[in-house]
Scaffold this motif. Sequence first.
Motif, short mmCIF file in Angstrom:
data_model
loop_
_atom_site.label_atom_id
_atom_site.label_comp_id
_atom_site.label_asym_id
_atom_site.label_seq_id
_atom_site.Cartn_x
_atom_site.Cartn_y
_atom_site.Cartn_z
N UNK A 1 74.06 73.37 23.78
CA UNK A 1 73.51 73.53 25.10
C UNK A 1 72.05 72.75 25.05
N UNK A 2 71.16 73.25 24.30
CA UNK A 2 69.87 72.46 24.24
C UNK A 2 69.92 70.84 24.48
N UNK A 3 70.87 70.53 23.71
CA UNK A 3 71.09 68.95 23.55
C UNK A 3 71.69 68.38 24.90
N UNK A 4 72.81 69.19 25.43
CA UNK A 4 73.36 68.68 26.60
C UNK A 4 72.12 68.95 27.69
N UNK A 5 71.31 69.75 27.74
CA UNK A 5 70.18 69.98 28.53
C UNK A 5 68.98 69.06 28.43
N UNK A 6 68.98 68.31 27.51
CA UNK A 6 68.06 67.27 27.18
C UNK A 6 66.61 68.00 26.92
N UNK A 7 66.99 69.24 26.16
CA UNK A 7 65.47 69.98 25.87
C UNK A 7 64.69 69.41 24.70
N UNK A 8 63.41 69.03 24.79
CA UNK A 8 62.69 68.62 23.71
C UNK A 8 61.84 69.43 23.58
N UNK A 9 62.04 70.41 22.18
CA UNK A 9 61.40 71.59 21.98
C UNK A 9 60.55 71.03 20.69
N UNK A 10 59.87 72.09 20.03
CA UNK A 10 59.41 71.66 18.66
C UNK A 10 60.46 71.83 17.56
N UNK A 11 61.31 72.82 17.79
CA UNK A 11 62.58 72.97 17.10
C UNK A 11 63.16 71.51 16.95
N UNK A 12 63.57 71.00 18.09
CA UNK A 12 64.14 69.73 18.21
C UNK A 12 63.47 68.49 17.45
N UNK A 13 62.35 68.59 17.84
CA UNK A 13 61.28 67.33 17.16
C UNK A 13 61.40 67.46 15.65
#
Length: 107
Positions: free
Chosen positions: A63-75
């Motif tokens: 869901x984070x990916x589908x919503x385009x969330x760029x967080x420190x975890x993602x980075x």
Amino acid sequence: MSVPVMGIAPDSKASIESVYNAALALGIANQLTNILREVREDSRRGRVYLPQDELSRAGVSGDDIFQGKVTERWRNFMKGQIKRARMFFVEAEKGIYELNSASRWPV
């Protein structure tokens, strides 16, 4: 598949296996790079080609990916994936100099 077309340099001291392994590493590096480069486009089409187990360990959800969330975890997750791709490029580069000289530049 490209090694027989490119040809191994006549003066190469490398084993055939190591040349093929370098070629395989190049293919993996390129594919990983394509996957990483197209995350947003793929997610817009409802697809995620990233390793689910690693996403989970990093605390990133689909869901984070589908919503385009760029967080420190993602980075941090992406930094690890980029590091992996670069590792394969380094491995691939070892095989370039084992190819016929005319084939090295395009590779």
